[in-house]
Scaffold this active site. Structure first.
Site, PDB file in Angstrom:
ATOM      1  CG  HIS A 292      -0.267   0.355   2.490  1.00 16.82           C
ATOM      2  ND1 HIS A 292       0.543  -0.524   3.153  1.00 16.82           N
ATOM      3  CD2 HIS A 292      -0.259   1.496   3.232  1.00 16.82           C
ATOM      4  CE1 HIS A 292       1.016   0.041   4.241  1.00 16.82           C
ATOM      5  NE2 HIS A 292       0.559   1.271   4.323  1.00 16.82           N
TER       6      HIS A 292
HETATM    7  C1  UD1 Z   1      -2.086   5.629   5.757  1.00 14.86           C
HETATM    8  C2  UD1 Z   1      -0.779   6.129   6.337  1.00 14.86           C
HETATM    9  C3  UD1 Z   1       0.263   5.027   6.266  1.00 14.86           C
HETATM   10  C4  UD1 Z   1      -0.238   3.772   6.920  1.00 14.86           C
HETATM   11  C5  UD1 Z   1      -1.577   3.379   6.328  1.00 14.86           C
HETATM   12  C6  UD1 Z   1      -2.147   2.173   7.030  1.00 14.86           C
HETATM   13  C7  UD1 Z   1      -0.300   8.518   6.056  1.00 14.86           C
HETATM   14  C8  UD1 Z   1       0.524   9.516   5.316  1.00 14.86           C
HETATM   15  N1  UD1 Z   1      -0.247   7.267   5.579  1.00 14.86           N
HETATM   16  O1  UD1 Z   1      -1.877   5.327   4.385  1.00 14.86           O
HETATM   17  O2  UD1 Z   1       1.439   5.449   6.939  1.00 14.86           O
HETATM   18  O3  UD1 Z   1       0.710   2.739   6.732  1.00 14.86           O
HETATM   19  O4  UD1 Z   1      -2.496   4.477   6.466  1.00 14.86           O
HETATM   20  O5  UD1 Z   1      -3.227   1.625   6.307  1.00 14.86           O
HETATM   21  O6  UD1 Z   1      -0.932   8.870   7.014  1.00 14.86           O
HETATM   22  N2  UD1 Z   1      -9.185   4.986   1.411  1.00 14.86           N
HETATM   23  C9  UD1 Z   1     -10.438   4.436   1.337  1.00 14.86           C
HETATM   24  N3  UD1 Z   1     -11.081   4.126   2.507  1.00 14.86           N
HETATM   25  C10 UD1 Z   1     -10.530   4.343   3.721  1.00 14.86           C
HETATM   26  C11 UD1 Z   1      -9.246   4.918   3.791  1.00 14.86           C
HETATM   27  C12 UD1 Z   1      -8.576   5.230   2.628  1.00 14.86           C
HETATM   28  O7  UD1 Z   1     -10.975   4.206   0.258  1.00 14.86           O
HETATM   29  O8  UD1 Z   1     -11.177   4.029   4.742  1.00 14.86           O
HETATM   30  C13 UD1 Z   1      -8.471   5.285   0.139  1.00 14.86           C
HETATM   31  C14 UD1 Z   1      -8.720   6.669  -0.374  1.00 14.86           C
HETATM   32  O9  UD1 Z   1      -8.748   6.589  -1.731  1.00 14.86           O
HETATM   33  C15 UD1 Z   1      -7.459   7.412   0.059  1.00 14.86           C
HETATM   34  C16 UD1 Z   1      -6.395   6.330  -0.010  1.00 14.86           C
HETATM   35  O10 UD1 Z   1      -7.064   5.136   0.351  1.00 14.86           O
HETATM   36  O11 UD1 Z   1      -7.179   8.488  -0.756  1.00 14.86           O
HETATM   37  C17 UD1 Z   1      -5.241   6.567   0.913  1.00 14.86           C
HETATM   38  O12 UD1 Z   1      -5.685   6.740   2.267  1.00 14.86           O
HETATM   39  P1  UD1 Z   1      -4.778   7.593   3.306  1.00 14.86           P
HETATM   40  O13 UD1 Z   1      -5.333   7.519   4.652  1.00 14.86           O
HETATM   41  O14 UD1 Z   1      -4.502   8.946   2.743  1.00 14.86           O
HETATM   42  O15 UD1 Z   1      -3.391   6.833   3.255  1.00 14.86           O
HETATM   43  P2  UD1 Z   1      -3.079   5.285   3.373  1.00 14.86           P
HETATM   44  O16 UD1 Z   1      -2.501   4.876   2.068  1.00 14.86           O
HETATM   45  O17 UD1 Z   1      -4.224   4.528   3.944  1.00 14.86           O
END
Ligand code: UD1
Length: 359
Positions: free
Chosen positions: A206
């Protein structure tokens, strides 16, 4: 005493749950307020974790959702500030290295609220990782720094952080694993997915460096190839799913699933022949469980897992996936000792420090 816990993402819940439990027990008359920033919000990324971990319903839901780093961090700060003003905690406890962590530390410290940081002192020395920036800021501005491995002591010393602020307590994520062990051992997730325990590769990917560019398609192609030799189970993070555009669908032996709850996921780690990941927490869980882990990154902020003998850094190179079967057969079959203080009691040691500071 008034304590406020700020969580927002899957790994945050896992790291903080035992600390909330231990502190509620140690300080039953204190106010324990939980803030969920909403950085993760899908049921399979959030609610199911809170339920399985027995975390009380959050007192405040900020619902910040997804966005660019600046937008997500700023939105969290804006929505957290009035909560902090209302709750007026004596201590804000924040775990890990995600954007919720960064936002919570900055907001609290500017209001003069002391911060305790869980999982302090980890460093990948790779400033292109958003988590590295978040960790450095969190450690710099925290009053109490809780460390889970010995190299963190040296990392913090090198940054001039006074030793009296640091407490080597062990790994609260492993506390959660230990507490759930009977349940995940009985979960039988492998059988439900139709794979044989000990014979499959479990995969999670991820990190932006891997999944936000062409390396993801290369990794999926390599996994499809490997699946001819060894079944591959790949629960796909929403960020990764968005970027895959159907790649890997329908490949025999490559089982793509939705994100899984924690019990099912731990059950799959425990029964895996090996794990391929770019996650931090999974490098730790495999180490505790003695499962071979291959990390598809150039570096790790958790060298303790490499020293333990379970974790192998493959580099950020999908071609290395092809080497996994050979590397697995060449491994010595020796029992693994968990790192010091990864013993299921780290949160009690956190509670000792927090409660002691109050006296
Ligand atoms: C985040 C953390 C990362 C951690 C990971 C654990 C930061 C910078 N990154 O990354 O360090 O290892 O969480 O999982 O804080 N999305 C959904 N549903 C959700 C959450 C996210 O669809 O419930 C999708 C969205 O498209 C979003 C993307 O995932 O834009 C990324 O989510 P985000 O929380 O920004 O970062 P992670 O990649 O989850």
């Amino acid at each position: 005493m008034r304590i406020l816990y700020v969580v927002g993402t899957r790994p945050n819940f896992v790291k903080t749950a035992p600390v909330i439990g231990a502190l509620r027990e140690r300080l039953p008359d204190a106010r324990h307020a939980i803030v969920h920033t909403g950085q993760h919000y899908d049921r399979l990324m959030s609610e199911i974790f809170l339920e399985e971990l027995g975390v009380p319903a959050p007192d405040h839901m900020l619902e910040v959702g997804s966005g660019s780093h600046a937008a997500q961090t700023a939105r969290t700060m804006e929505r957290l500030e009035p909560v902090l003003l209302e709750e007026r905690p004596d201590l804000a406890i924040v775990p890990g290295d995600v954007n919720s962590t960064l936002a919570a530390v900055l907001t609290a410290v500017k209001l003069g609220i002391p911060v305790a940081h869980l999982e302090s002192g980890l460093r990948s020395f790779d400033m292109t990782m958003p988590e590295e920036v978040n960790r450095i800021v969190a450690d710099r501005f925290s009053e109490q720094l809780f460390l889970h491995s010995e190299e963190a002591i040296e990392n913090l010393r090198a940054e001039g952080i006074p030793e009296l602020r640091t407490h080597f307590v062990g790994n609260t994520m492993i506390d959660t694993l230990v507490a759930l062990e009977d349940r995940f051992r009985a979960a039988g997730a492998a059988a439900r997915l139709g794979v044989e325990p000990g014979a499959y590769l479990l995969v999670t990917l991820h990190r932006p460096a891997l999944v936000d560019g062409p390396l993801l398609a290369a990794a999926v192609a390599r996994l499809a190839e490997l699946a001819k030799e060894m079944p591959v189970v790949f629960p796909v993070h929403p960020r990764t799913r968005k970027m895959m555009e159907g790649a890997g669908d329908g490949v025999p032996g490559l089982l793509l699933t939705e994100p899984l709850g924690y019990l099912d996921f731990l059950s799959l780690i425990a029964d895996a022949g090996a794990v391929l990941t770019d996650s931090g927490g999974i490098q730790e869980e495999t180490t505790y469980l003695g499962v071979p882990c291959f990390t598809l990154r150039d570096n790790t902020e958790r060298p303790v897992t490499v020293r333990a003998g379970t974790n192998t850094l493959l580099g950020l190179d999908p071609a290395a996936i092809a080497e996994i079967p050979a590397m697995l057969s060449a491994r010595p079959d020796e029992p693994v000792q968990p790192p010091p203080l990864w013993d299921g009691h780290a949160a009690e040691r956190v509670a000792d420090v927090v409660a002691g500071a109050k006296d």
